[in-house]
Enzyme design. Structure first.
Site, PDB file in Angstrom:
ATOM      1  N   GLU A  26     131.291  62.540  79.499  1.00 49.17           N
ATOM      2  CA  GLU A  26     130.326  61.445  79.447  1.00 49.17           C
ATOM      3  C   GLU A  26     129.936  61.037  80.866  1.00 49.17           C
ATOM      4  OE1 GLU A  26     131.015  58.625  76.320  1.00 49.17           O
ATOM      5  OE2 GLU A  26     130.462  56.947  77.621  1.00 49.17           O
TER       6      GLU A  26
ATOM      7  N   ASP B 240     127.761  57.806  82.483  1.00 45.99           N
ATOM      8  CA  ASP B 240     127.250  56.508  82.028  1.00 45.99           C
ATOM      9  C   ASP B 240     126.473  55.745  83.079  1.00 45.99           C
ATOM     10  OD1 ASP B 240     128.650  56.773  79.600  1.00 45.99           O
ATOM     11  OD2 ASP B 240     130.415  55.734  80.383  1.00 45.99           O
TER      12      ASP B 240
ATOM     13  N   GLU C 269     125.665  51.753  82.601  1.00 43.94           N
ATOM     14  CA  GLU C 269     125.879  50.629  81.688  1.00 43.94           C
ATOM     15  C   GLU C 269     125.582  49.320  82.407  1.00 43.94           C
ATOM     16  OE1 GLU C 269     129.497  51.516  78.857  1.00 43.94           O
ATOM     17  OE2 GLU C 269     130.030  52.060  80.910  1.00 43.94           O
TER      18      GLU C 269
ATOM     19  N   ARG D 123     142.264  59.684  73.325  1.00 42.27           N
ATOM     20  CA  ARG D 123     143.395  60.382  73.944  1.00 42.27           C
ATOM     21  C   ARG D 123     143.749  59.726  75.269  1.00 42.27           C
ATOM     22  NH1 ARG D 123     142.349  66.831  72.564  1.00 42.27           N
ATOM     23  NH2 ARG D 123     142.237  66.571  70.304  1.00 42.27           N
TER      24      ARG D 123
ATOM     25  N   GLY E 131     138.708  57.059  83.552  1.00 45.06           N
ATOM     26  CA  GLY E 131     137.389  56.624  83.957  1.00 45.06           C
ATOM     27  C   GLY E 131     137.231  56.707  85.464  1.00 45.06           C
TER      28      GLY E 131
ATOM     29  N   GLU F 282     134.918  54.685  87.424  1.00 42.97           N
ATOM     30  CA  GLU F 282     133.930  53.614  87.470  1.00 42.97           C
ATOM     31  C   GLU F 282     133.569  53.219  88.895  1.00 42.97           C
ATOM     32  OE1 GLU F 282     136.991  53.314  86.179  1.00 42.97           O
ATOM     33  OE2 GLU F 282     136.885  52.821  84.045  1.00 42.97           O
TER      34      GLU F 282
ATOM     35  N   TRP G  14     136.042  44.070  77.166  1.00 36.90           N
ATOM     36  CA  TRP G  14     136.203  44.451  78.567  1.00 36.90           C
ATOM     37  C   TRP G  14     134.987  44.204  79.463  1.00 36.90           C
ATOM     38  CZ3 TRP G  14     132.760  48.031  80.457  1.00 36.90           C
ATOM     39  CH2 TRP G  14     132.046  48.759  79.505  1.00 36.90           C
TER      40      TRP G  14
ATOM     41  N   ARG H 236     145.228  51.951  90.253  1.00 38.39           N
ATOM     42  CA  ARG H 236     144.958  53.215  89.581  1.00 38.39           C
ATOM     43  C   ARG H 236     145.941  54.296  90.017  1.00 38.39           C
ATOM     44  NH1 ARG H 236     139.700  53.704  87.382  1.00 38.39           N
ATOM     45  NH2 ARG H 236     140.461  55.763  86.766  1.00 38.39           N
TER      46      ARG H 236
END
Length: 292
Positions: free
Chosen positions: A113, A115, A117, A141, A145, A147, A209, A284
């Protein structure tokens, strides 16, 4: 009282960054791709009662009963994918308005994907534009990400602006009004999407979120929430097309990356409007994002 009110509004405008004008990128990929009629390139995916088509504008609506979405008729291996979008003003917390590439219906739990958004907000605070890249992963799963979030140098509720993704075998580029704001390079196949994807658009409730990490929810006293799309541009190599197809170029340099002028415009956008970068997030696990 008129002057103080005007001055106050001016200061709010300046503090939000809307007083800035973007530098010229020197290359305008949107001008090289013809506009595609919605009914020739897309179909309604869900929420048909929450879509309106008036002349060249499609409006998606979200209320307490449903949101809405559409999907391209064809899948692509690469290409340029864009639309002009106008967002709703006022209270839009929890609302996600999107334009994205995905193959989630064909590969559930293991999809790719890319994105764009728009994350809703509350009055007086700017929208966040979130870019993201998933590679063979989803919420079913393992989410990995990638982001990067931006504020914008204009008010996206006042007029249509053009947002686009260019995806070729070497690179993904995200554009706002032809200004590149982010690139994602193919450093190895394991962390770059290579399977065919479709183009989608949608409006939906992402209260868990979307706004301040889910602290502020959608409030349906303000329904319906709307998003308007027009000026769709799709050009690229379809999944069932010729193997000799050449995808559109991200720059006047062909497939050799962005030009120096484009790089300068992107540096300006990231220096002034980037508000989150996953690569710089100490929370992260960066063993999962080796491109950082």
């Amino acid at each position: 009282m008129a002057f103080p009110l005007f001055l106050s509004a001016f200061l709010v405008l300046c503090s939000s960054g809307y007083s800035q004008r973007s530098p010229s990128p020197g290359y305008y990929p949107s001008s090289r791709v013809p506009t595609s009629p919605f009914d020739r390139e897309f179909r309604t995916l869900w929420g048909s009662q929450h879509q309106r088509i008036e002349q060249d504008v499609i409006t998606l609506l979200l209320d307490k009963s449903s949101g809405s979405g559409f999907k391209s008729l064809r899948s692509y291996k690469s290409g340029y994918f864009g639309a002009s979008i106008k967002l709703q003003s006022g209270y839009t917390a929890g609302v996600d308005t999107s334009l994205y590439l995905s193959n989630n219906q064909e590969h559930p739990g293991d999809h790719d994907e890319v994105d764009i958004e728009f994350l809703g907000t509350t009055p007086g605070k700017p929208y966040s534009l979130q870019t993201n890249v998933f590679v063979r992963g989803s919420g079913d799963r393992n989410v990995i990400g990638r982001e990067m979030k931006f504020n914008l140098w204009f008010d996206p509720t006042q007029d249509f602006h053009h947002y686009a993704i260019l995806w070729n075998p070497n690179q993904i580029v995200f554009y706002v009004d032809d200004v590149p704001i982010r690139t994602y390079d193919r450093k190895n196949e394991a962390i770059f999407p290579t399977r065919p994807m479709w183009l989608y658009g949608s409006i939906w409730d992402a209260s868990d979120w979307a706004t301040e990490n889910g602290r502020i929810k959608a409030d349906y006293r303000y329904q319906p929430f709307i998003a308007k799309y027009r000026n769709f541009k799709l050009a690229g190599c379809t999944a069932d097309g010729s193997s000799s197809c050449t995808p559109p170029s991200a720059s006047p340099m062909g497939n050799r990356g962005l030009s120096p002028q484009q790089m300068g415009a992107m540096a300006w956008a990231q220096r002034n409007f980037l508000v989150y970068n996953y690569c710089h997030d100490p929370k992260r696990d960066h063993t999962q994002t080796p491109e950082c």
